[in-house]
Design an enzyme around this catalytic site. Structure first.
Site, PDB file in Angstrom:
ATOM      1  N   LYS A  47      -8.607  24.858   2.646  1.00 17.41           N
ATOM      2  CA  LYS A  47      -7.553  25.881   2.679  1.00 17.41           C
ATOM      3  C   LYS A  47      -6.238  25.306   2.134  1.00 17.41           C
ATOM      4  O   LYS A  47      -6.122  24.082   1.956  1.00 17.41           O
ATOM      5  CB  LYS A  47      -7.360  26.353   4.127  1.00 17.41           C
ATOM      6  CG  LYS A  47      -6.791  25.281   5.058  1.00 17.41           C
ATOM      7  CD  LYS A  47      -6.839  25.697   6.513  1.00 17.41           C
ATOM      8  CE  LYS A  47      -6.269  24.612   7.404  1.00 17.41           C
ATOM      9  NZ  LYS A  47      -6.557  24.848   8.830  1.00 17.41           N
ATOM     10  N   ARG A 148      -5.140  32.599  18.789  1.00 16.62           N
ATOM     11  CA  ARG A 148      -4.933  32.894  17.372  1.00 16.62           C
ATOM     12  C   ARG A 148      -5.993  33.930  17.004  1.00 16.62           C
ATOM     13  O   ARG A 148      -5.975  35.026  17.533  1.00 16.62           O
ATOM     14  CB  ARG A 148      -5.046  31.583  16.572  1.00 16.62           C
ATOM     15  CG  ARG A 148      -4.425  31.628  15.200  1.00 16.62           C
ATOM     16  CD  ARG A 148      -4.335  30.238  14.551  1.00 16.62           C
ATOM     17  NE  ARG A 148      -5.631  29.736  14.090  1.00 16.62           N
ATOM     18  CZ  ARG A 148      -5.800  28.599  13.419  1.00 16.62           C
ATOM     19  NH1 ARG A 148      -4.758  27.837  13.130  1.00 16.62           N
ATOM     20  NH2 ARG A 148      -6.989  28.188  13.035  1.00 16.62           N
ATOM     21  N   TYR A 281      26.227  17.679  -1.630  1.00 12.46           N
ATOM     22  CA  TYR A 281      27.039  18.770  -1.081  1.00 12.46           C
ATOM     23  C   TYR A 281      27.718  18.380   0.230  1.00 12.46           C
ATOM     24  O   TYR A 281      27.107  17.773   1.099  1.00 12.46           O
ATOM     25  CB  TYR A 281      26.158  19.997  -0.822  1.00 12.46           C
ATOM     26  CG  TYR A 281      25.634  20.639  -2.088  1.00 12.46           C
ATOM     27  CD1 TYR A 281      26.507  21.151  -3.036  1.00 12.46           C
ATOM     28  CD2 TYR A 281      24.269  20.729  -2.323  1.00 12.46           C
ATOM     29  CE1 TYR A 281      26.024  21.753  -4.196  1.00 12.46           C
ATOM     30  CE2 TYR A 281      23.780  21.325  -3.465  1.00 12.46           C
ATOM     31  CZ  TYR A 281      24.663  21.840  -4.405  1.00 12.46           C
ATOM     32  OH  TYR A 281      24.182  22.422  -5.547  1.00 12.46           O
ATOM     33  N   MET A 329      18.155  21.717  -4.319  1.00 16.34           N
ATOM     34  CA  MET A 329      16.963  22.522  -4.593  1.00 16.34           C
ATOM     35  C   MET A 329      15.976  21.794  -5.506  1.00 16.34           C
ATOM     36  O   MET A 329      14.769  21.841  -5.283  1.00 16.34           O
ATOM     37  CB  MET A 329      17.336  23.870  -5.212  1.00 16.34           C
ATOM     38  CG  MET A 329      16.130  24.787  -5.343  1.00 16.34           C
ATOM     39  SD  MET A 329      16.478  26.387  -6.071  1.00 16.34           S
ATOM     40  CE  MET A 329      17.291  27.234  -4.733  1.00 16.34           C
TER      41      MET A 329
HETATM   42  C1  LIG Z   1      -7.420  23.879   9.410  1.00 11.87           C
HETATM   43  C2  LIG Z   1      -8.639  24.123  10.169  1.00 11.87           C
HETATM   44  C3  LIG Z   1      -9.604  23.125  10.321  1.00 11.87           C
HETATM   45  C4  LIG Z   1      -9.392  21.709   9.857  1.00 11.87           C
HETATM   46  O1  LIG Z   1      -8.502  21.098  10.752  1.00 11.87           O
HETATM   47  P1  LIG Z   1      -8.031  19.580  10.507  1.00 11.87           P
HETATM   48  O2  LIG Z   1      -7.272  19.220  11.707  1.00 11.87           O
HETATM   49  O3  LIG Z   1      -7.194  19.610   9.279  1.00 11.87           O
HETATM   50  O4  LIG Z   1      -9.264  18.794  10.336  1.00 11.87           O
HETATM   51  C5  LIG Z   1     -10.786  23.442  10.960  1.00 11.87           C
HETATM   52  N1  LIG Z   1     -10.997  24.689  11.431  1.00 11.87           N
HETATM   53  C6  LIG Z   1     -10.084  25.673  11.311  1.00 11.87           C
HETATM   54  C7  LIG Z   1     -10.376  27.008  11.839  1.00 11.87           C
HETATM   55  C8  LIG Z   1      -8.869  25.424  10.694  1.00 11.87           C
HETATM   56  O5  LIG Z   1      -7.970  26.399  10.590  1.00 11.87           O
END
Ligand SMILES: *Cc1c(COP(=O)(O)O)cnc(C)c1O
Length: 407
Positions: A47, A148, A281, A329
Site C-alpha cells: 500500500k 477501524r 524565514y 517548501m
Molecule cells: C499496513 C498494514 C499491514 C502491514 O503493517 P506493517 O506494520 O507495516 O507490517 C498489515 N495489515 C494491514 C491491514 C495494514 O493496514
C-alpha cells in the site's frame, strides 16, 4: 577507505533529490522474514505506493523473493497491480461501498479479493458481483479492537449469516477471515492475546454458520518478528520488508533486515556567512560565529517535515550536520560548520538510509518529529525520481573494491 555502493543518478537528480530504492534489500528482507514464520502464505503489503518505493517494482521484487500474496489498502492500487500483469492473489481493504462504484466493479473484474466488514458492504459487493457475473471473493474482517474497518463482535453473527446466504446464491465467496491488531506495534501487550482469542471465536462462528474460509490472518510486521503463535495461515508484512522498525524495541538489523530506501540530494549552494546571520524565514536560527551553509533542494513539498529543523540528520562528506532554520517548501539549509573544506556544490547529501553506512535512518527522522519512520517514508513526494538498484545492478568500480557486496 571502503566505498558504499553508489546508486545511479537520475538525470533529474542533478537538480532535485532522488529516492534510491534497493530492491535487493527488499528481496533479502522477505527471504529473512519467510524463515521466521511457518505460515504457509506470505502477503507483502505494498500500500501507499509500496511504502513510497514504487508499487509495481516492489510488488515484482516481493513475488520473486517468495511472497505469494499482495495487499493494498486502496482498490485502485490493486487494479494497478493487475494492469501491470501481476496475477497472484491480491487483497484490498479500503473502499466506499456504493452500488455505482466503478472502482469496485473493476476490482471484481480483475479478481481482486476485497475485505468485507459490514452488511452494507456485503449488499453492495453482492449487487456488483451479480452484474460482473461471478462471486465477489472476500475476507471477512473482524474489528478486534482497532475500531477501524471490520465488524464488531456483536455484529459478527449477522454478517456471517448474510455471507453464507450470499455464497448460496452465488454472489459471494468467503476466502479468508482476518483482523488487524490495535496493539500490533506492541507485541507483548495483553490486548493482542485478547484480540486473537476474539478472532478465534469469530472463526469458529463462521465455520458453525457453514463458511469454509481457507485463510486466517492477523499478524503484521511486529508480530511476525515477535509472536509466532499469531501467524495462522498467512502473515501480512509491510514495514519489515522495507527494513523499517515495526516496533520501538525491534531493531531491524537484529533480524537481518536492512533499509531499502535512501533519500539523497545534491548540495546546490555552499556559502560562507558571518556571525549573527539569520537563516531562513523569521530568522529562528542565527549563527553565533562565521559558518558555512549548504542548500538542499528538497522541502516540505517533497515530504521533508518542518519538525527536523535543528536536528543533525543530514550526512555530508561522512558526517552528520544539522538542519538550520525553517524548512521551506522546496528547499532547506544545513549548517556545514565553521570550515567546509572539501565540501562543494554537487556533493551528495544523504538524508536518510542505512544506518550501517553512518547515515540517519528513516526511523531517526521519525523519532525527531515524534513519529516513526513509516510516516517519513510514506510522505516522500511522488515527484522525486525513484532510482532502482537491484541484484542485477553492477558498478565495476565498486566490484573491484568489495566484490562480496555484489550478488
Ligand atoms: C499496513 C498494514 C499491514 C502491514 O503493517 P506493517 O506494520 O507495516 O507490517 C498489515 N495489515 C494491514 C491491514 C495494514 O493496514
Amino acid at each position: 577507505m571502503r566505498r558504499i555502493a553508489p546508486f545511479e543518478t537520475a538525470p533529474e537528480a542533478a537538480l532535485s533529490g532522488q529516492v534510491n530504492v534497493d530492491l535487493s534489500a527488499i528481496s533479502d528482507n522477505i527471504k529473512a522474514l519467510r524463515k521466521r514464520t511457518d505460515a504457509p502464505h506470505f502477503m507483502a503489503v505494498v500500500k501507499g505506493n509500496g511504502y513510497g518505493r514504487g508499487l509495481i517494482d516492489v510488488a515484482r521484487t516481493a513475488l520473486e523473493a517468495g511472497a505469494d500474496w499482495l495487499g493494498t489498502a486502496q482498490l485502485s492500487e490493486a487494479v494497478a497491480l493487475r494492469r501491470a500483469g501481476i496475477t497472484v492473489p491480491v487483497l484490498s481493504w479500503l473502499y466506499l461501498a456504493s452500488q455505482t462504484s466503478a472502482t469496485i466493479r473493476e476490482a471484481l473484474e480483475h479478481d481482486v479479493d476485497v475485505s468485507l466488514g459490514s452488511v452494507r458492504q456485503l449488499e453492495v459487493l453482492a449487487g456488483i458481483a451479480r452484474h460482473v457475473g461471478r462471486p465477489a471473493v472476500v475476507h471477512l474482517e473482524l474489528d478486534s479492537g482497532l475500531s477501524r474497518g471490520g465488524a464488531r463482535k456483536e455484529d459478527w453473527a449477522g454478517l456471517v449469516a448474510k455471507a453464507r446466504a450470499a455464497e448460496k446464491d452465488g454472489t459471494l465467496k468467503v476466502r479468508g477471515i482476518w483482523t488487524h491488531l490495535a496493539w500490533a506495534d506492541v507485541p507483548a501487550h495483553p490486548g493482542n492475546a485478547a484480540a486473537v482469542a476474539e478472532f478465534e471465536d469469530a472463526v469458529r462462528e463462521a465455520h458453525a454458520a457453514g463458511l469454509e474460509p481457507q485463510l486466517r490472518h492477523v499478524s503484521s510486521s511486529a508480530n511476525i518478528l515477535d509472536r509466532p503463535e499469531f501467524h495462522f495461515d498467512m502473515v501480512r508484512a509491510g514495514l519489515a520488508i522495507y527494513g523499517l522498525a515495526p516496533a520501538d524495541h525491534l531493531n531491524p538489523a537484529d533480524f537481518g533486515l536492512r533499509p531499502a530506501l535512501t533519500v539523497t540530494a545534491p548540495l546546490v549552494m555552499v556559502k560562507k556567512v558571518p556571525a549573527g546571520t539569520g537563516v531562513s524565514y523569521e530568522h529562528q536560527a542565527i549563527t553565533h560565529e562565521p559558518r558555512y551553509l549548504g542548500l538542499i533542494p528538497l522541502g516540505y513539498a517533497d515530504g521533508i517535515p518542518k519538525g527536523i529543523s535543528g536536528r543533525s540528520l543530514v550526512q555530508i562528506a561522512g558526517r552528520k550536520v544539522p538542519v538550520i532554520g525553517k524548512v521551506c517548501m522546496d528547499q532547506f539549509m544545513v549548517d556545514l560548520g565553521p570550515d567546509a573544506a572539501g565540501i562543494d556544490v554537487g556533493d551528495i547529501a544523504v538524508l536518510f538510509g542505512d544506518p550501517a553506512s553512518g547515515a540517519a535512518s528513516a526511523d531517526d527522522w521519525g523519532a525527531a518529529i515524534g513519529s516513526h519512520g513509516d510516516e517519513i517514508i510514506s510522505r516522500i513526494a511522488p515527484r522525486l525520481p525513484r532510482v532502482y538498484q537491484s541484484s542485477a545492478y553492477e558498478c565495476p568500480d565498486y566490484q573491484e573494491e568489495a566484490p562480496s557486496h555484489v550478488h
